[in-house]
Design a protein around this motif. Structure first.
Motif, PDB file in Angstrom:
ATOM      1  N   MET A  49       0.837  -1.210   0.000  1.00  0.00           N
ATOM      2  CA  MET A  49       0.000   0.000   0.000  1.00  0.00           C
ATOM      3  C   MET A  49       0.865   1.250   0.000  1.00  0.00           C
ATOM      4  SD  MET A  49      -2.838   1.167   2.846  1.00  0.00           S
ATOM      5  CE  MET A  49      -3.288   2.883   3.031  1.00  0.00           C
ATOM      6  N   ASN A  50       0.475   2.242  -0.773  1.00  0.00           N
ATOM      7  CA  ASN A  50       1.142   3.535  -0.776  1.00  0.00           C
ATOM      8  C   ASN A  50       1.116   4.113   0.636  1.00  0.00           C
ATOM      9  OD1 ASN A  50       1.766   6.305  -1.030  1.00  0.00           O
ATOM     10  ND2 ASN A  50       1.053   6.323  -3.138  1.00  0.00           N
ATOM     11  N   GLU A  51       2.287   4.438   1.176  1.00  0.00           N
ATOM     12  CA  GLU A  51       2.377   4.904   2.559  1.00  0.00           C
ATOM     13  C   GLU A  51       1.720   6.264   2.765  1.00  0.00           C
ATOM     14  OE1 GLU A  51       3.390   3.135   5.117  1.00  0.00           O
ATOM     15  OE2 GLU A  51       3.771   1.462   3.765  1.00  0.00           O
ATOM     16  N   GLU A  52       1.474   7.001   1.683  1.00  0.00           N
ATOM     17  CA  GLU A  52       0.857   8.314   1.810  1.00  0.00           C
ATOM     18  C   GLU A  52      -0.657   8.234   1.877  1.00  0.00           C
ATOM     19  OE1 GLU A  52       3.103   9.846  -1.719  1.00  0.00           O
ATOM     20  OE2 GLU A  52       3.445  11.533  -0.382  1.00  0.00           O
ATOM     21  N   ILE A  53      -1.211   7.045   1.675  1.00  0.00           N
ATOM     22  CA  ILE A  53      -2.657   6.866   1.725  1.00  0.00           C
ATOM     23  C   ILE A  53      -3.081   6.582   3.157  1.00  0.00           C
ATOM     24  CG2 ILE A  53      -4.565   5.386   0.985  1.00  0.00           C
ATOM     25  CD1 ILE A  53      -3.138   5.003  -1.651  1.00  0.00           C
ATOM     26  N   ARG A  54      -4.141   7.271   3.603  1.00  0.00           N
ATOM     27  CA  ARG A  54      -4.637   7.082   4.969  1.00  0.00           C
ATOM     28  C   ARG A  54      -6.122   6.772   4.943  1.00  0.00           C
ATOM     29  NH1 ARG A  54      -3.896  11.407   9.123  1.00  0.00           N
ATOM     30  NH2 ARG A  54      -4.845  12.784   7.556  1.00  0.00           N
ATOM     31  N   PHE A  55      -6.544   5.844   5.790  1.00  0.00           N
ATOM     32  CA  PHE A  55      -7.965   5.591   6.018  1.00  0.00           C
ATOM     33  C   PHE A  55      -8.382   6.433   7.219  1.00  0.00           C
ATOM     34  CE2 PHE A  55      -7.523   0.989   4.317  1.00  0.00           C
ATOM     35  CZ  PHE A  55      -7.424   1.475   3.028  1.00  0.00           C
ATOM     36  N   LEU A  56      -9.473   7.167   7.087  1.00  0.00           N
ATOM     37  CA  LEU A  56      -9.908   8.088   8.125  1.00  0.00           C
ATOM     38  C   LEU A  56     -11.232   7.644   8.728  1.00  0.00           C
ATOM     39  CD1 LEU A  56      -9.212  11.469   6.292  1.00  0.00           C
ATOM     40  CD2 LEU A  56      -7.657  10.170   7.767  1.00  0.00           C
ATOM     41  N   ALA A  57     -11.409   7.932  10.003  1.00  0.00           N
ATOM     42  CA  ALA A  57     -12.676   7.624  10.667  1.00  0.00           C
ATOM     43  C   ALA A  57     -13.741   8.640  10.301  1.00  0.00           C
ATOM     44  CB  ALA A  57     -12.483   7.576  12.183  1.00  0.00           C
ATOM     45  N   GLU A  58     -13.314   9.897  10.101  1.00  0.00           N
ATOM     46  CA  GLU A  58     -14.282  10.936   9.757  1.00  0.00           C
ATOM     47  C   GLU A  58     -13.567  12.139   9.159  1.00  0.00           C
ATOM     48  OE1 GLU A  58     -14.583  13.166  14.107  1.00  0.00           O
ATOM     49  OE2 GLU A  58     -16.241  11.919  13.405  1.00  0.00           O
ATOM     50  N   LYS A  59     -14.305  12.916   8.415  1.00  0.00           N
ATOM     51  CA  LYS A  59     -13.843  14.195   7.873  1.00  0.00           C
ATOM     52  C   LYS A  59     -15.089  14.945   7.441  1.00  0.00           C
ATOM     53  CE  LYS A  59      -9.970  14.985   5.637  1.00  0.00           C
ATOM     54  NZ  LYS A  59      -8.890  15.093   4.619  1.00  0.00           N
ATOM     55  N   SER A  60     -15.106  16.237   7.631  1.00  0.00           N
ATOM     56  CA  SER A  60     -16.290  17.016   7.275  1.00  0.00           C
ATOM     57  C   SER A  60     -16.334  17.282   5.776  1.00  0.00           C
ATOM     58  CB  SER A  60     -16.306  18.348   8.034  1.00  0.00           C
ATOM     59  OG  SER A  60     -15.282  19.194   7.564  1.00  0.00           O
ATOM     60  N   GLN A  61     -17.540  17.538   5.265  1.00  0.00           N
ATOM     61  CA  GLN A  61     -17.674  17.900   3.858  1.00  0.00           C
ATOM     62  C   GLN A  61     -16.963  19.218   3.580  1.00  0.00           C
ATOM     63  OE1 GLN A  61     -19.711  15.703   1.554  1.00  0.00           O
ATOM     64  NE2 GLN A  61     -18.097  16.731   0.402  1.00  0.00           N
ATOM     65  N   ALA A  62     -16.968  20.122   4.561  1.00  0.00           N
ATOM     66  CA  ALA A  62     -16.273  21.397   4.399  1.00  0.00           C
ATOM     67  C   ALA A  62     -14.770  21.196   4.232  1.00  0.00           C
ATOM     68  CB  ALA A  62     -16.551  22.307   5.599  1.00  0.00           C
ATOM     69  N   ALA A  63     -14.218  20.243   4.954  1.00  0.00           N
ATOM     70  CA  ALA A  63     -12.785  19.961   4.839  1.00  0.00           C
ATOM     71  C   ALA A  63     -12.449  19.384   3.465  1.00  0.00           C
ATOM     72  CB  ALA A  63     -12.352  19.000   5.939  1.00  0.00           C
ATOM     73  N   ILE A  64     -13.328  18.540   2.945  1.00  0.00           N
ATOM     74  CA  ILE A  64     -13.117  17.985   1.612  1.00  0.00           C
ATOM     75  C   ILE A  64     -13.205  19.089   0.560  1.00  0.00           C
ATOM     76  CG2 ILE A  64     -14.079  16.414  -0.125  1.00  0.00           C
ATOM     77  CD1 ILE A  64     -14.914  14.571   2.172  1.00  0.00           C
ATOM     78  N   THR A  65     -14.166  19.997   0.723  1.00  0.00           N
ATOM     79  CA  THR A  65     -14.284  21.129  -0.195  1.00  0.00           C
ATOM     80  C   THR A  65     -13.029  21.991  -0.159  1.00  0.00           C
ATOM     81  OG1 THR A  65     -16.694  21.178   0.010  1.00  0.00           O
ATOM     82  CG2 THR A  65     -15.615  23.204  -0.738  1.00  0.00           C
ATOM     83  N   HIS A  66     -12.467  22.197   1.038  1.00  0.00           N
ATOM     84  CA  HIS A  66     -11.247  23.010   1.163  1.00  0.00           C
ATOM     85  C   HIS A  66     -10.090  22.357   0.409  1.00  0.00           C
ATOM     86  CE1 HIS A  66      -8.355  25.797   2.796  1.00  0.00           C
ATOM     87  NE2 HIS A  66      -7.662  24.815   3.352  1.00  0.00           N
TER      88      HIS A  66
END
Length: 244
Positions: free
Chosen positions: A1-18
């Motif tokens: 697996m690419n070491e720069e890839i992370r699985f996240l428990a949560e993230k806001s839609q606003a953060a994704i938009t940013h």
């Protein structure tokens, strides 16, 4: 697996938009210079070949408007929606014919409950949306008298392409937030974006629950040769209201 890839428990839609605000200038430059072969040779042609006689089109998640501008035609009204203000600013700078609005499709349909159009396009958007049921509800409302076209990453093979399919914490059947450096077939960005892996059945369920039915389903290969990557990387779906 690419070491720069992370699985996240949560993230806001606003953060994704940013994240998309930050990547917008570089992303637009790449598409404008025809350096994204997946966009120019696979995704854009698939959408444009299905325009038909539409007189009103809404491009949901339009980004910097490069596809939106191609949706224009004689006597055709085109609207582009995107929550990324930076993307919309760039879109307005190179396309003065379309009407660009900073909003999610859920926000815009709430403010415009009677809005309907001949064609709704949502290309490479669904995997960036956290609330897929709400998104499909809004898409279905807008396309009640027309058609819906969506493209998105193939959930069975995108994890293989991005290198996380064999990770012990990855389960195809789960919805998983994946943060990784954004890349295309020919270019890798220095910035990361977050997408949602969800099984294909989850997309189909949300689509059908919104009152739509599939009229066309296609698995789309990337632009690379089969010996480079032998599997389809994208899915294209055309859907219509169930009572049509």
């Amino acid at each position: 697996m690419n070491e720069e890839i992370r699985f996240l428990a949560e993230k806001s839609q606003a953060a994704i938009t940013h994240e998309w605000d930050l990547i917008a200038p570089e992303r637009d430059a790449q598409i404008a210079s025809d350096h994204d072969a997946s966009f120019s040779r696979v995704l854009e042609p698939w959408v444009l070949s299905r325009l038909g006689e539409a007189k009103s089109v809404i491009d949901v998640g339009c980004g910097t408007g490069r596809l939106t501008s191609k949706l224009q035609g004689p006597d055709r009204q085109v609207i582009g929606l995107d929550p990324s203000a930076s993307s919309i600013e760039i879109a307005r700078s190179h396309d003065v014919q379309s009407d660009y609005i900073v909003a999610t499709v859920e926000e815009w349909t709430t403010k415009n409950p009677d809005a309907r159009c001949d064609l709704v396009v949502a290309s490479m958007v669904l995997m960036d949306a956290l609330q897929i049921d709400e998104v499909f509800t809004a898409l279905a409302r807008l396309s009640q008298r027309g058609r819906l076209l969506v493209t998105f990453t193939h959930p069975a093979f995108w994890p293989v392409y991005w290198g996380y399919a064999t990770h012990p914490n990855f389960n195809y059947s789960d919805e998983i937030l994946v943060e990784a450096p954004f890349k295309t077939a020919s270019f890798e960005y220095s910035l990361s974006t977050t997408h949602v892996h969800r099984p294909l059945g989850r997309y189909i369920e949300a689509l059908q629950n919104s009152g739509l039915e599939i009229s066309c389903f296609e698995e789309l290969r990337g632009p690379e040769a089969p010996e480079v990557f032998p599997f389809p990387r994208f899915i294209g779906i055309e859907a219509v209201p169930r009572d049509v």
